[in-house]
Scaffold this active site. Structure first.
Site, PDB file in Angstrom:
ATOM      1  N   ASP A 128       0.852  -1.195   0.000  1.00 38.73           N
ATOM      2  CA  ASP A 128       0.000   0.000   0.000  1.00 38.73           C
ATOM      3  C   ASP A 128       0.890   1.248   0.000  1.00 38.73           C
ATOM      4  O   ASP A 128       1.897   1.300   0.702  1.00 38.73           O
ATOM      5  CB  ASP A 128      -0.902  -0.020   1.246  1.00 38.73           C
ATOM      6  CG  ASP A 128      -2.070   0.959   1.121  1.00 38.73           C
ATOM      7  OD1 ASP A 128      -3.218   0.506   1.027  1.00 38.73           O
ATOM      8  OD2 ASP A 128      -1.819   2.189   1.123  1.00 38.73           O
ATOM      9  N   ILE A 129       0.499   2.255  -0.789  1.00 38.33           N
ATOM     10  CA  ILE A 129       1.339   3.473  -0.859  1.00 38.33           C
ATOM     11  C   ILE A 129       1.257   4.306   0.422  1.00 38.33           C
ATOM     12  O   ILE A 129       2.145   5.114   0.674  1.00 38.33           O
ATOM     13  CB  ILE A 129       1.003   4.436  -2.046  1.00 38.33           C
ATOM     14  CG1 ILE A 129      -0.462   4.461  -2.365  1.00 38.33           C
ATOM     15  CG2 ILE A 129       1.877   4.182  -3.220  1.00 38.33           C
ATOM     16  CD1 ILE A 129      -0.823   5.638  -3.266  1.00 38.33           C
ATOM     17  N   ASN A 169     -12.930  -3.432   2.817  1.00 44.51           N
ATOM     18  CA  ASN A 169     -13.861  -2.322   3.008  1.00 44.51           C
ATOM     19  C   ASN A 169     -14.920  -2.355   1.916  1.00 44.51           C
ATOM     20  O   ASN A 169     -14.650  -2.741   0.782  1.00 44.51           O
ATOM     21  CB  ASN A 169     -13.106  -0.990   2.959  1.00 44.51           C
ATOM     22  CG  ASN A 169     -12.089  -0.860   4.079  1.00 44.51           C
ATOM     23  OD1 ASN A 169     -12.343  -1.305   5.201  1.00 44.51           O
ATOM     24  ND2 ASN A 169     -10.938  -0.281   3.786  1.00 44.51           N
ATOM     25  N   HIS A 182     -10.601  -5.434  -2.975  1.00 47.89           N
ATOM     26  CA  HIS A 182      -9.248  -5.675  -2.481  1.00 47.89           C
ATOM     27  C   HIS A 182      -9.279  -5.989  -1.005  1.00 47.89           C
ATOM     28  O   HIS A 182     -10.158  -5.541  -0.277  1.00 47.89           O
ATOM     29  CB  HIS A 182      -8.344  -4.462  -2.743  1.00 47.89           C
ATOM     30  CG  HIS A 182      -8.887  -3.166  -2.224  1.00 47.89           C
ATOM     31  ND1 HIS A 182      -9.844  -2.441  -2.908  1.00 47.89           N
ATOM     32  CD2 HIS A 182      -8.631  -2.470  -1.090  1.00 47.89           C
ATOM     33  CE1 HIS A 182     -10.148  -1.356  -2.208  1.00 47.89           C
ATOM     34  NE2 HIS A 182      -9.426  -1.347  -1.099  1.00 47.89           N
ATOM     35  N   MET A 183      -8.273  -6.754  -0.593  1.00 49.25           N
ATOM     36  CA  MET A 183      -8.121  -7.127   0.802  1.00 49.25           C
ATOM     37  C   MET A 183      -6.872  -6.451   1.333  1.00 49.25           C
ATOM     38  O   MET A 183      -5.835  -6.454   0.673  1.00 49.25           O
ATOM     39  CB  MET A 183      -7.988  -8.652   0.854  1.00 49.25           C
ATOM     40  CG  MET A 183      -8.111  -9.282   2.192  1.00 49.25           C
ATOM     41  SD  MET A 183      -7.898 -11.072   2.001  1.00 49.25           S
ATOM     42  CE  MET A 183      -9.577 -11.573   1.718  1.00 49.25           C
TER      43      MET A 183
HETATM   44  P1  AMP Z   1      -9.815   1.328   0.423  1.00 48.41           P
HETATM   45  O1  AMP Z   1     -10.009   2.517   1.305  1.00 48.41           O
HETATM   46  O2  AMP Z   1     -10.177   0.030   1.105  1.00 48.41           O
HETATM   47  O3  AMP Z   1     -10.482   1.485  -0.921  1.00 48.41           O
HETATM   48  O4  AMP Z   1      -8.268   1.190   0.210  1.00 48.41           O
HETATM   49  C1  AMP Z   1      -7.588   1.760  -0.870  1.00 48.41           C
HETATM   50  C2  AMP Z   1      -6.126   1.657  -0.531  1.00 48.41           C
HETATM   51  O5  AMP Z   1      -5.402   1.753  -1.735  1.00 48.41           O
HETATM   52  C3  AMP Z   1      -5.613   2.758   0.396  1.00 48.41           C
HETATM   53  O6  AMP Z   1      -5.028   2.149   1.554  1.00 48.41           O
HETATM   54  C4  AMP Z   1      -4.564   3.488  -0.458  1.00 48.41           C
HETATM   55  O7  AMP Z   1      -3.465   3.912   0.290  1.00 48.41           O
HETATM   56  C5  AMP Z   1      -4.192   2.433  -1.476  1.00 48.41           C
HETATM   57  N1  AMP Z   1      -3.727   2.906  -2.763  1.00 48.41           N
HETATM   58  C6  AMP Z   1      -4.298   3.807  -3.587  1.00 48.41           C
HETATM   59  N2  AMP Z   1      -3.606   3.928  -4.723  1.00 48.41           N
HETATM   60  C7  AMP Z   1      -2.560   3.069  -4.639  1.00 48.41           C
HETATM   61  C8  AMP Z   1      -1.469   2.720  -5.492  1.00 48.41           C
HETATM   62  N3  AMP Z   1      -1.307   3.287  -6.695  1.00 48.41           N
HETATM   63  N4  AMP Z   1      -0.571   1.792  -5.071  1.00 48.41           N
HETATM   64  C9  AMP Z   1      -0.715   1.229  -3.866  1.00 48.41           C
HETATM   65  N5  AMP Z   1      -1.736   1.493  -3.010  1.00 48.41           N
HETATM   66  C10 AMP Z   1      -2.634   2.399  -3.384  1.00 48.41           C
END
Ligand code: AMP
Ligand code: ZN
Length: 113
Positions: A29-30, A86, A99-100
């Site tokens: 995760d970024i 989520n 996603h998990m």
């Molecule tokens: P959610 O809130 O469950 O939809 O989680 C989305 C997650 O994706 C968040 O924790 C972000 O930090 C992560 N995220 C968004 N864009 C990227 C990306 N390009 N690479 C890695 N993680 C990402």
């Protein structure tokens, strides 16, 4: 293709990949919330838990088994980790490709977050 996670799966957007097979991808995760914070996605575009079709149920089972392998690779299998999906606004889902979150590397402060 506008879905960011589909584009990551296709290699169009770079990601910090940790593990993959023919059905799933795991990448860091970024904005990590924990020392180990890995996102696990199916290559297939499924919007959310609410959009799961009956035919996706076996895939989701295999996603759980994949998560277990990712946890072993990431070195958190022994001490434990948390798997979170989520859904929707109250669930905090921002990316509309299922996603998990695999969270580990520290003890969670709360039983639910
Ligand atoms: P959610 O809130 O469950 O939809 O989680 C989305 C997650 O994706 C968040 O924790 C972000 O930090 C992560 N995220 C968004 N864009 C990227 C990306 N390009 N690479 C890695 N993680 C990402
Ligand atoms: Zn997608």
């Amino acid at each position: 293709m506008s879905c960011i996670f589909c584009r990551i799966a296709a290699g169009e957007i770079p990601s910090d990949m940790v593990y993959q097979d023919d059905e799933f991808i795991a990448f860091n995760d970024i904005h990590p919330q924990t020392p180990v914070h890995i996102l696990i996605i199916p290559r297939k575009h499924i919007v959310s838990v609410a959009e799961l079709a009956d035919e996706d149920v076996p895939l989701m089972g295999r996603m759980m088994a994949f998560a277990k392998r990712v946890a072993e690779e990431a070195g958190v299998a022994e001490k434990g980790y948390r798997l979170v999906i989520n859904m929707g606004p109250d669930g905090g889902q921002i990316i509309m490709h299922i996603h998990m979150h695999l969270l580990g590397g520290r003890k969670m402060a709360d039983r639910m977050r």
